[in-house]
Write a protein that holds these residues in place. Sequence first.
Motif, PDB file in Angstrom:
ATOM      1  N   UNK A 114     -73.294  43.543   1.222  1.00 45.48           N
ATOM      2  CA  UNK A 114     -72.211  44.293   1.749  1.00 45.48           C
ATOM      3  C   UNK A 114     -73.573  44.630   3.257  1.00 45.48           C
ATOM      4  N   UNK A 115     -73.161  44.699   4.117  1.00 53.42           N
ATOM      5  CA  UNK A 115     -73.478  45.438   5.779  1.00 53.42           C
ATOM      6  C   UNK A 115     -72.014  45.256   6.790  1.00 53.42           C
ATOM      7  N   UNK A 116     -72.423  46.897   6.531  1.00 54.29           N
ATOM      8  CA  UNK A 116     -71.477  47.510   7.697  1.00 54.29           C
ATOM      9  C   UNK A 116     -71.705  47.927   8.422  1.00 54.29           C
ATOM     10  N   UNK A 117     -70.918  48.037  10.056  1.00 52.54           N
ATOM     11  CA  UNK A 117     -71.460  48.069  11.060  1.00 52.54           C
ATOM     12  C   UNK A 117     -70.102  49.097  11.898  1.00 52.54           C
ATOM     13  N   UNK A 118     -69.823  50.326  13.045  1.00 56.39           N
ATOM     14  CA  UNK A 118     -68.953  50.959  13.449  1.00 56.39           C
ATOM     15  C   UNK A 118     -69.999  50.673  14.708  1.00 56.39           C
ATOM     16  N   UNK A 119     -70.482  50.539  15.922  1.00 55.08           N
ATOM     17  CA  UNK A 119     -70.065  50.585  17.842  1.00 55.08           C
ATOM     18  C   UNK A 119     -68.907  51.326  18.444  1.00 55.08           C
ATOM     19  N   UNK A 120     -69.496  52.231  19.704  1.00 54.34           N
ATOM     20  CA  UNK A 120     -68.360  52.224  20.418  1.00 54.34           C
ATOM     21  C   UNK A 120     -69.131  51.853  21.802  1.00 54.34           C
ATOM     22  N   UNK A 121     -67.850  51.192  22.257  1.00 56.62           N
ATOM     23  CA  UNK A 121     -68.472  50.808  23.474  1.00 56.62           C
ATOM     24  C   UNK A 121     -68.655  51.496  24.429  1.00 56.62           C
ATOM     25  N   UNK A 122     -69.850  51.757  24.988  1.00 52.06           N
ATOM     26  CA  UNK A 122     -70.211  52.934  25.805  1.00 52.06           C
ATOM     27  C   UNK A 122     -70.958  52.468  27.669  1.00 52.06           C
ATOM     28  N   UNK A 123     -70.805  51.540  27.073  1.00 47.22           N
ATOM     29  CA  UNK A 123     -71.267  51.028  28.828  1.00 47.22           C
ATOM     30  C   UNK A 123     -70.763  49.785  28.877  1.00 47.22           C
ATOM     31  N   UNK A 124     -70.871  49.163  30.406  1.00 46.53           N
ATOM     32  CA  UNK A 124     -70.564  47.878  30.079  1.00 46.53           C
ATOM     33  C   UNK A 124     -72.579  46.848  30.393  1.00 46.53           C
ATOM     34  N   UNK A 125     -72.134  45.692  30.111  1.00 48.10           N
ATOM     35  CA  UNK A 125     -73.550  44.947  29.246  1.00 48.10           C
ATOM     36  C   UNK A 125     -73.275  44.027  28.155  1.00 48.10           C
ATOM     37  N   UNK A 126     -73.857  43.353  28.094  1.00 47.81           N
ATOM     38  CA  UNK A 126     -73.803  42.301  26.698  1.00 47.81           C
ATOM     39  C   UNK A 126     -74.937  42.481  26.292  1.00 47.81           C
ATOM     40  N   UNK A 127     -74.800  42.959  24.473  1.00 50.48           N
ATOM     41  CA  UNK A 127     -75.478  43.160  23.131  1.00 50.48           C
ATOM     42  C   UNK A 127     -75.117  42.320  22.340  1.00 50.48           C
ATOM     43  N   UNK A 128     -76.189  42.171  22.070  1.00 47.71           N
ATOM     44  CA  UNK A 128     -76.226  40.941  20.115  1.00 47.71           C
ATOM     45  C   UNK A 128     -76.205  42.073  18.890  1.00 47.71           C
ATOM     46  N   UNK A 129     -76.177  41.954  18.301  1.00 47.13           N
ATOM     47  CA  UNK A 129     -75.657  41.818  17.209  1.00 47.13           C
ATOM     48  C   UNK A 129     -76.193  40.862  15.996  1.00 47.13           C
ATOM     49  N   UNK A 130     -77.204  41.402  14.790  1.00 48.28           N
ATOM     50  CA  UNK A 130     -77.490  40.054  14.703  1.00 48.28           C
ATOM     51  C   UNK A 130     -78.110  41.020  12.915  1.00 48.28           C
ATOM     52  N   UNK A 131     -78.496  39.473  11.978  1.00 48.31           N
ATOM     53  CA  UNK A 131     -78.281  40.231  10.476  1.00 48.31           C
ATOM     54  C   UNK A 131     -78.501  38.650   9.906  1.00 48.31           C
ATOM     55  N   UNK A 132     -79.656  38.409   8.650  1.00 45.91           N
ATOM     56  CA  UNK A 132     -79.400  37.513   8.291  1.00 45.91           C
ATOM     57  C   UNK A 132     -79.387  37.902   6.099  1.00 45.91           C
ATOM     58  N   UNK A 133     -79.112  36.952   6.079  1.00 49.01           N
ATOM     59  CA  UNK A 133     -79.313  36.842   4.449  1.00 49.01           C
ATOM     60  C   UNK A 133     -80.521  35.797   3.847  1.00 49.01           C
ATOM     61  N   UNK A 134     -80.424  35.918   2.234  1.00 53.18           N
ATOM     62  CA  UNK A 134     -81.317  34.360   1.639  1.00 53.18           C
ATOM     63  C   UNK A 134     -80.445  33.327   1.739  1.00 53.18           C
TER      64      UNK A 134
END
Length: 160
Positions: A114-134
Amino acid sequence: MRRSATSLAALAAAVLLLAGCGSKSDTGAQGGKGGKGTDTGSAGKVSPSAPASGGCASAVDLKATDAGRTVCVAKGGEVRLTLEGTKSRPWKPVQASGTALKAINTGLVIRPGQATATYHAVAAGTEKLTSSRPMCAQPTKPGEVSCMGLQEWAVTVTVK
């Protein structure tokens, strides 16, 4: 007549069995649970939570089925994600590119794969979240066959 009824029943059972196999594939999704957020991609899985500033959601929950989506979260809001994998097909830790989100607790693993994450939105803008698996289970014994394909996961998060 009896033979054709038996053949028809066997055919119907085979069709149902095959249909069931296709719907239970290991996509990493948690069946039936939609996330929160706003979706600018395809319909269905990501539904809006209480809109905050600028019509963006105050909280967004992402799953493996949200791959390819763009979601909007209000500044000060949260983005949470859980990618359900398996021990033989584990997700890589989630990577974030940009400065709009600040990691709160990335990398916490409840179950193997499993992959988990939590983020706080701190600034206006765009962000890309990525992961991969076999794409295929990893070999457990010498000489077992495996494939080199990867299942990519990416979501674009816009913070307003």
